[in-house]
Design a protein around this motif. Structure first.
Motif, PDB file in Angstrom:
ATOM      1  N   UNK A 182       0.443  -1.449   0.033  1.00 42.09           N
ATOM      2  CA  UNK A 182      -0.008  -0.224  -0.120  1.00 42.09           C
ATOM      3  C   UNK A 182       1.033   1.484  -0.040  1.00 42.09           C
ATOM      4  N   UNK A 183       2.037   1.850   0.743  1.00 44.66           N
ATOM      5  CA  UNK A 183       2.854   2.223   1.100  1.00 44.66           C
ATOM      6  C   UNK A 183       3.479   2.291  -0.306  1.00 44.66           C
ATOM      7  N   UNK A 184       4.098   1.406  -1.187  1.00 48.59           N
ATOM      8  CA  UNK A 184       4.586   1.766  -2.301  1.00 48.59           C
ATOM      9  C   UNK A 184       3.465   2.071  -3.709  1.00 48.59           C
ATOM     10  N   UNK A 185       2.452   1.612  -3.117  1.00 48.91           N
ATOM     11  CA  UNK A 185       1.585   2.517  -4.445  1.00 48.91           C
ATOM     12  C   UNK A 185       1.602   3.485  -4.421  1.00 48.91           C
ATOM     13  N   UNK A 186       1.443   3.629  -2.875  1.00 47.88           N
ATOM     14  CA  UNK A 186       0.876   5.061  -2.987  1.00 47.88           C
ATOM     15  C   UNK A 186       1.923   6.092  -3.077  1.00 47.88           C
ATOM     16  N   UNK A 187       3.807   5.983  -3.249  1.00 44.88           N
ATOM     17  CA  UNK A 187       4.590   6.266  -3.694  1.00 44.88           C
ATOM     18  C   UNK A 187       4.660   7.385  -4.732  1.00 44.88           C
ATOM     19  N   UNK A 188       4.185   5.908  -5.535  1.00 46.60           N
ATOM     20  CA  UNK A 188       3.759   5.524  -6.683  1.00 46.60           C
ATOM     21  C   UNK A 188       3.124   6.027  -7.795  1.00 46.60           C
ATOM     22  N   UNK A 189       2.231   7.445  -7.174  1.00 48.76           N
ATOM     23  CA  UNK A 189       0.751   8.048  -7.746  1.00 48.76           C
ATOM     24  C   UNK A 189       0.743   9.419  -7.064  1.00 48.76           C
ATOM     25  N   UNK A 190       1.117   9.538  -5.656  1.00 51.51           N
ATOM     26  CA  UNK A 190       0.533  10.748  -5.004  1.00 51.51           C
ATOM     27  C   UNK A 190       1.201  11.686  -5.842  1.00 51.51           C
ATOM     28  N   UNK A 191       0.874  13.453  -5.548  1.00 54.26           N
ATOM     29  CA  UNK A 191       0.493  14.313  -6.290  1.00 54.26           C
ATOM     30  C   UNK A 191       0.180  15.062  -5.404  1.00 54.26           C
ATOM     31  N   UNK A 192       1.244  16.502  -4.911  1.00 54.34           N
ATOM     32  CA  UNK A 192       0.555  17.093  -4.488  1.00 54.34           C
ATOM     33  C   UNK A 192      -0.944  17.620  -4.159  1.00 54.34           C
ATOM     34  N   UNK A 193      -0.535  17.395  -4.982  1.00 52.43           N
ATOM     35  CA  UNK A 193      -2.589  18.203  -5.457  1.00 52.43           C
ATOM     36  C   UNK A 193      -3.556  16.893  -4.898  1.00 52.43           C
ATOM     37  N   UNK A 194      -3.469  16.237  -4.355  1.00 54.79           N
ATOM     38  CA  UNK A 194      -4.008  15.512  -3.492  1.00 54.79           C
ATOM     39  C   UNK A 194      -3.138  15.327  -2.411  1.00 54.79           C
ATOM     40  N   UNK A 195      -2.727  15.638  -2.029  1.00 59.05           N
ATOM     41  CA  UNK A 195      -1.977  16.061  -0.424  1.00 59.05           C
ATOM     42  C   UNK A 195      -2.607  16.539   0.249  1.00 59.05           C
ATOM     43  N   UNK A 196      -2.900  17.842  -0.672  1.00 61.07           N
ATOM     44  CA  UNK A 196      -3.035  19.037  -0.394  1.00 61.07           C
ATOM     45  C   UNK A 196      -4.956  19.033  -0.306  1.00 61.07           C
ATOM     46  N   UNK A 197      -5.312  17.770  -0.707  1.00 61.67           N
ATOM     47  CA  UNK A 197      -6.627  17.355  -0.613  1.00 61.67           C
ATOM     48  C   UNK A 197      -6.738  17.323   1.028  1.00 61.67           C
ATOM     49  N   UNK A 198      -6.003  17.037   2.012  1.00 66.03           N
ATOM     50  CA  UNK A 198      -6.171  16.565   3.126  1.00 66.03           C
ATOM     51  C   UNK A 198      -6.303  17.822   4.051  1.00 66.03           C
ATOM     52  N   UNK A 199      -6.574  19.029   3.543  1.00 68.82           N
ATOM     53  CA  UNK A 199      -6.040  20.123   4.771  1.00 68.82           C
ATOM     54  C   UNK A 199      -7.104  19.782   6.041  1.00 68.82           C
ATOM     55  N   UNK A 200      -5.989  20.549   7.265  1.00 68.49           N
ATOM     56  CA  UNK A 200      -4.850  20.498   7.164  1.00 68.49           C
ATOM     57  C   UNK A 200      -3.637  20.015   7.483  1.00 68.49           C
ATOM     58  N   UNK A 201      -3.777  18.722   7.825  1.00 68.67           N
ATOM     59  CA  UNK A 201      -3.036  18.099   8.227  1.00 68.67           C
ATOM     60  C   UNK A 201      -1.753  17.565   7.086  1.00 68.67           C
ATOM     61  N   UNK A 202      -2.411  17.833   5.402  1.00 69.59           N
ATOM     62  CA  UNK A 202      -1.358  16.966   4.682  1.00 69.59           C
ATOM     63  C   UNK A 202      -1.484  15.665   5.185  1.00 69.59           C
ATOM     64  N   UNK A 203      -2.495  14.491   5.280  1.00 72.94           N
ATOM     65  CA  UNK A 203      -1.859  13.173   5.630  1.00 72.94           C
ATOM     66  C   UNK A 203      -2.832  12.615   4.493  1.00 72.94           C
ATOM     67  N   UNK A 204      -2.215  11.879   2.948  1.00 79.06           N
ATOM     68  CA  UNK A 204      -3.641  11.475   2.173  1.00 79.06           C
ATOM     69  C   UNK A 204      -4.064  10.291   2.722  1.00 79.06           C
ATOM     70  N   UNK A 205      -5.359  10.779   3.682  1.00 78.31           N
ATOM     71  CA  UNK A 205      -6.643   9.210   4.096  1.00 78.31           C
ATOM     72  C   UNK A 205      -7.222   9.979   5.082  1.00 78.31           C
ATOM     73  N   UNK A 206      -8.424   9.981   4.923  1.00 82.78           N
ATOM     74  CA  UNK A 206      -9.368  10.301   5.016  1.00 82.78           C
ATOM     75  C   UNK A 206     -10.058  10.462   6.267  1.00 82.78           C
ATOM     76  N   UNK A 207      -9.689   9.285   6.999  1.00 84.26           N
ATOM     77  CA  UNK A 207      -9.641   8.747   7.938  1.00 84.26           C
ATOM     78  C   UNK A 207      -8.559   9.173   9.200  1.00 84.26           C
ATOM     79  N   UNK A 208      -7.121   8.728   9.047  1.00 84.09           N
ATOM     80  CA  UNK A 208      -5.667   9.127   9.522  1.00 84.09           C
ATOM     81  C   UNK A 208      -5.510  10.071   9.818  1.00 84.09           C
ATOM     82  N   UNK A 209      -6.149  11.043   8.255  1.00 85.78           N
ATOM     83  CA  UNK A 209      -6.236  12.927   8.178  1.00 85.78           C
ATOM     84  C   UNK A 209      -7.097  13.699   9.661  1.00 85.78           C
ATOM     85  N   UNK A 210      -7.957  12.709   9.201  1.00 82.78           N
ATOM     86  CA  UNK A 210      -9.319  13.713  11.165  1.00 82.78           C
ATOM     87  C   UNK A 210      -8.350  12.793  12.558  1.00 82.78           C
ATOM     88  N   UNK A 211      -8.265  11.160  12.537  1.00 83.71           N
ATOM     89  CA  UNK A 211      -7.327  11.280  13.575  1.00 83.71           C
ATOM     90  C   UNK A 211      -6.322  12.151  14.520  1.00 83.71           C
TER      91      UNK A 211
END
Length: 426
Positions: A182-211
């Motif tokens: 899952x990590x290897x797949x994430x780093x292969x595709x992740x973009x800054x635009x996607x990261x910034x969808x998870x403001x204000x924390x910038x963790x690209x997972x909705x559940x973990x970001x909320x926590x």
């Protein structure tokens, strides 16, 4: 020192509550299209006051190019970049009596700066403040544009940990992230635009970001702070970068990351978790690289650069090495983690000792981040860009000098053009 790099040199200047902060970039290649619009996005991602989870200091961090360009084109001369401090409040650090300036703040640089220089900035952290990183981010944006245009390099960082909350916690099956699909797949595709969808924390997972956001808010409300981890990936980095023995690519990355304020740890590839793996699993076997035309593999690169670039012959089946072997890049994704401690300045009363050697209570004023991680993301990206840019210029100089020599059977051709000449000579 305030200068980083041997070829692409960046010198930062300014204090937290001075009139301005910025940098001078020396040896940027001429002929690069460059304007404030290329730099400002990363400045905006780093700036304070982005959310309720960051310091409320209200700075727009508008960057100004002072020199080194003409009509939006770099001249090859030094590029000066300036950002005005519009919301500095040095009075937050004074006021007479047993105030904040009477105490060296616990875990801050007040005492060590005084011991080193015999004098220190009376407001904020001076050069140890995270405000110094403005110059790094501005310079990094310039390096990133060159790397993207010339080689299609992509650099993306994201929050992977805040306190005990982790995006990829270690498990029995996956003791470290290098073994986690899952990590290897994430780093292969992740973009800054996607990261910034998870403001204000910038963790690209909705559940973990909320926590993570809830955890930061909890410490903020207690006038406390919390640390975390930023993960960064560098994609499409040319192979052959890095200077043995003391300037290995991972060594210069470690140097760069550990120079960022509040950093306490660095690991690349499998990192410390790799120590628990046997060599038979940790080794990265080589496989034949897919026959991808250079122009297709580097969509952002110019056609001329792509046509002359030597395509890789081999790649690795796994990537526990994190894209670096023997201190030299092998063409695979470079990925690493940077650990940040909790911000040193907190609002809670702390028992400590003042400069007068008398015990007392420090209650810090001012505006401070309860967690630096969300704003550290573009800083990590910037320092990664400076490292790769510096290594690339070193290797480009070497390859340019070598390309003037006759093509020999024993040597590996620098470009596809030299490969063709070698084949014809045989």
């Amino acid at each position: 020192m305030s200068t980083f790099g041997q070829y692409f040199k960046v010198t930062t200047y300014g204090e937290s509550h001075g009139r301005s902060v910025g940098c001078i970039v020396d040896n940027c290649p001429p002929g690069l299209q460059l304007s404030e619009a290329d730099i400002q996005p990363q400045m905006t991602r780093r700036r304070p006051g982005q959310s309720a989870l960051t310091t409320p200091r209200d700075e727009k961090d508008r960057v100004e190019i002072q020199s080194g360009t003409e009509d939006g084109i770099t001249l090859g001369s030094p590029i000066a970049l300036r950002v005005l401090n519009e919301d500095q409040r040095p009075k937050d650090y004074g006021g007479g009596g047993k105030n904040i300036d009477a105490f060296p703040r616990p875990s801050h640089a007040d005492w060590t700066y005084l011991e080193k220089y015999g004098v220190k900035s009376s407001s904020g952290g001076g050069r140890s403040s995270a405000r110094e990183t403005i110059g790094r981010v501005a310079a990094g944006a310039i390096a990133e544009k060159y790397l993207r245009v010339a080689h299609g390099v992509e650099i993306v960082a994201f929050t992977s940990g805040v306190g005990p909350e982790h995006l990829f916690p270690a498990t029995k099956t996956h003791p470290n992230q290098s073994a986690n699909p899952a990590f290897l797949e994430l780093i292969d595709k992740i973009t800054r635009e996607k990261v910034d969808e998870f403001l204000p924390v910038r963790c690209p997972d909705e559940t973990v970001c909320t926590s993570m956001a809830d955890l930061i808010a909890e410490y903020r409300d207690k006038s406390d702070s919390i640390g975390g981890v930023v993960t960064c990936v560098i994609r499409n980095c040319p192979s052959g970068l890095g200077e043995p023995c003391f300037d290995k690519l991972e060594a210069t990355l470690a140097h760069a990351m550990m120079s960022i304020p509040a950093t306490k740890g660095f690991e690349i590839g499998s990192g410390f978790g790799g120590c628990e793996m046997p060599g038979s699993i940790h080794n990265d076997p080589f496989v034949k690289a897919p026959a991808v035309p250079p122009a297709e593999a580097n969509g952002h690169a110019s056609e001329a650069a792509a046509a002359g670039r030597r395509r890789p012959r081999l790649t690795t089946k796994t990537n526990n090495s994190g894209g670096v072997q023997g201190g030299i890049t092998n063409g695979a994704h470079i990925y690493f983690n940077v650990a940040f401690k909790p911000p040193a300045t907190i609002g809670q009363a702390q028992q400590t000792v003042g400069y007068d050697e008398e015990a007392g209570v420090l209650e810090a004023k001012g505006r401070h981040d309860p967690c630096v991680i969300p704003r550290a993301v573009p800083i990590v990206e910037a320092m990664a860009a400076l490292v790769v840019m510096d290594a690339l210029l070193a290797q480009s100089a070497r390859q340019s000098a070598r390309s003037l020599l006759p093509v020999l059977e024993r040597t590996v051709p620098v470009s596809e053009t030299e490969s063709k000449l070698l084949r014809e000579s045989q």
